[in-house]
Design a protein around this motif. Structure first.
Motif, mmCIF file in Angstrom:
data_model
loop_
_atom_site.group_PDB
_atom_site.id
_atom_site.type_symbol
_atom_site.label_atom_id
_atom_site.label_comp_id
_atom_site.label_asym_id
_atom_site.label_seq_id
_atom_site.Cartn_x
_atom_site.Cartn_y
_atom_site.Cartn_z
ATOM 1 N N LEU A 286 0.814 -1.217 0.000
ATOM 2 C CA LEU A 286 0.000 0.000 0.000
ATOM 3 C C LEU A 286 0.852 1.273 0.000
ATOM 4 N N ALA B 67 -5.863 11.631 3.265
ATOM 5 C CA ALA B 67 -5.268 10.386 3.778
ATOM 6 C C ALA B 67 -4.897 9.486 2.605
ATOM 7 N N GLY C 194 -1.619 9.546 0.819
ATOM 8 C CA GLY C 194 -0.222 9.606 0.401
ATOM 9 C C GLY C 194 0.213 8.287 -0.223
ATOM 10 N N ASP D 97 -1.903 13.857 4.457
ATOM 11 C CA ASP D 97 -1.669 12.537 5.041
ATOM 12 C C ASP D 97 -0.893 12.739 6.347
ATOM 13 N N ILE D 98 -1.032 11.786 7.258
ATOM 14 C CA ILE D 98 -0.352 11.896 8.539
ATOM 15 C C ILE D 98 1.088 11.361 8.464
ATOM 16 N N MET E 44 4.882 8.693 3.495
ATOM 17 C CA MET E 44 3.930 8.529 2.391
ATOM 18 C C MET E 44 3.898 9.801 1.534
ATOM 19 N N SER F 132 -3.500 15.349 10.373
ATOM 20 C CA SER F 132 -4.500 14.311 10.605
ATOM 21 C C SER F 132 -5.833 14.747 10.005
ATOM 22 N N MET F 133 -6.549 13.782 9.465
ATOM 23 C CA MET F 133 -7.712 14.101 8.613
ATOM 24 C C MET F 133 -8.869 14.761 9.350
HETATM 25 C C1 LIG Z 1 -4.722 2.826 2.523
HETATM 26 S S1 LIG Z 1 -3.578 4.181 2.579
HETATM 27 C C2 LIG Z 1 -4.226 5.147 1.277
HETATM 28 C C3 LIG Z 1 -3.293 5.439 0.159
HETATM 29 C C4 LIG Z 1 -2.540 4.254 -0.433
HETATM 30 N N1 LIG Z 1 -1.487 4.785 -1.261
HETATM 31 C C5 LIG Z 1 -3.386 3.324 -1.285
HETATM 32 O O1 LIG Z 1 -2.937 2.987 -2.384
HETATM 33 O O2 LIG Z 1 -4.467 2.913 -0.918
HETATM 34 C C6 LIG Z 1 -4.113 4.986 4.057
HETATM 35 C C7 LIG Z 1 -3.389 6.283 4.345
HETATM 36 O O3 LIG Z 1 -4.030 6.881 5.481
HETATM 37 C C8 LIG Z 1 -3.043 7.595 6.170
HETATM 38 N N2 LIG Z 1 -3.546 7.909 7.513
HETATM 39 C C9 LIG Z 1 -3.735 7.085 8.571
HETATM 40 N N3 LIG Z 1 -4.260 7.770 9.611
HETATM 41 C C10 LIG Z 1 -4.397 9.053 9.193
HETATM 42 C C11 LIG Z 1 -4.892 10.242 9.813
HETATM 43 N N4 LIG Z 1 -5.340 10.250 11.082
HETATM 44 N N5 LIG Z 1 -4.905 11.381 9.088
HETATM 45 C C12 LIG Z 1 -4.429 11.410 7.811
HETATM 46 N N6 LIG Z 1 -3.940 10.313 7.180
HETATM 47 C C13 LIG Z 1 -3.942 9.149 7.859
HETATM 48 C C14 LIG Z 1 -1.840 6.688 6.143
HETATM 49 O O4 LIG Z 1 -0.654 7.379 6.432
HETATM 50 C C15 LIG Z 1 -1.924 6.148 4.713
HETATM 51 O O5 LIG Z 1 -1.146 6.912 3.839
#
Ligand SMILES: C[S@@+](CC[C@H](N)C(=O)[O-])C[C@H]1O[C@@H](n2cnc3c(N)ncnc32)[C@H](O)[C@@H]1O
Length: 271
Positions: free
Chosen positions: A30, A65, A67, A86-87, A91, A112-113
């Motif tokens: 991911l 969220a 990255g 993104d946090i 990423m 954070s989102m």
């Molecule tokens: C499933 S990944 C999404 C992007 C990934 N590149 C994909 O291909 O699916 C989830 C993302 O949520 C971010 N994340 C987790 N908690 C978060 C928060 N509280 N605020 C912002 N981003 C967050 C993680 O750092 C991660 O980059």
């Protein structure tokens, strides 16, 4: 842009931030940028549900969220003006690397989102939000912030882990899966015992019921126009495998929602 000193992060957010930074360091699936061939027709890749028939050229898009060098660069390659929040600094660094390599413009914020104070109200034509609400114990404030930054009649396209996906066991000894975490239990779900595509390693994940997800999006000021369940199930897959588990329990829900209210711009854009 990095975190501001006044951005106070909860223990859960810090825990998941560290987990995602580690996932980048070890090359988790991911945390891998989009591939060359995906940039040939980026809209086809990002719009598997066919919800954006007129394209997104010229749109102001927030990838929330999201990255990892995938969503942001693909939306930018499809012609949008893109901001990624993104946090995980690691990423976001992947996004900046890909944008540099492909000469794409991207704005990135480490935050954070549930706290998007750095973004203006009604700034975006669309917010896209890949699976990530599971990393927070509560989601109502996230939806309120998304509603604030989405312009009237703008789109909010999000994907979530379904409650049953997070409640059920990953393993099966009988060919069936058991419910091992209560729907109304607000503590993190049990960690995976072995690496599994349905759980991110060493993260804290929380079940959100339909009242919180669908109701929360509506109460924040959106109307849900469509939903889809990406189908990864395979009836003939080995018990306990990803395809078998997904045949029993739909893993994700994708939601297309529209901000209530109407703006002059929305009447001009054909969605
Ligand atoms: C499933 S990944 C999404 C992007 C990934 N590149 C994909 O291909 O699916 C989830 C993302 O949520 C971010 N994340 C987790 N908690 C978060 C928060 N509280 N605020 C912002 N981003 C967050 C993680 O750092 C991660 O980059």
């Amino acid at each position: 842009m990095n975190l501001h000193e006044f951005d106070e992060l909860s223990d859960d957010v810090r825990f998941n931030q560290a987990a995602w930074n580690r996932m980048v360091a070890c090359g988790h699936a991911l945390a891998r940028p989009a591939r060359d061939e995906e940039f040939q027709d980026p809209l086809k890749v990002i719009d598997a549900s066919g919800w954006l028939p007129g394209g997104i050229a010229g749109w102001n898009v927030l990838c929330l969220a999201a990255g990892g060098g995938r969503h942001g660069p693909l939306y930018a390659a499809a012609g949008a003006s893109v901001t990624v929040v993104d946090i995980s600094s690691a990423m976001l660094e992947l996004d900046r690397q890909v944008a540099n390599e492909r000469k794409l413009a991207l704005r990135t914020f480490e935050a954070s989102m549930e706290n998007l104070h750095m973004l203006a109200s009604s700034e975006f034509d669309m917010v896209i939000h890949p699976v990530s609400t599971c990393y927070l114990p509560r989601v109502d404030q996230v939806f309120r912030e998304v509603a604030r930054v989405t312009r009237p009649s703008g789109l909010y396209v999000s994907q979530h882990k379904q409650p049953a996906n997070l409640q059920a066991s990953l393993e099966t000894h009988t060919g069936n899966y058991i419910v091992q975490h209560a729907y109304y239990d607000h503590t993190p779900v049990p960690p995976a015992l072995a690496p599994n595509i349905l759980r991110e390693p060493n993260t804290r994940e929380f079940v959100h019921g339909w009242n919180d997800l669908l109701g929360g999006i509506c109460r924040a000021g959106f109307v849900i126009e469509d939903v889809s369940e990406p189908n990864h199930g395979r009836a003939d897959a080995a018990p306990g495998s990803f395809g078998h588990r997904c045949h029993f329990i739909a893993p994700y829900l994708r939601i297309k929602a529209r901000r209530t209210g109407e703006s002059a711009k929305s009447r001009l854009i054909h969605l």
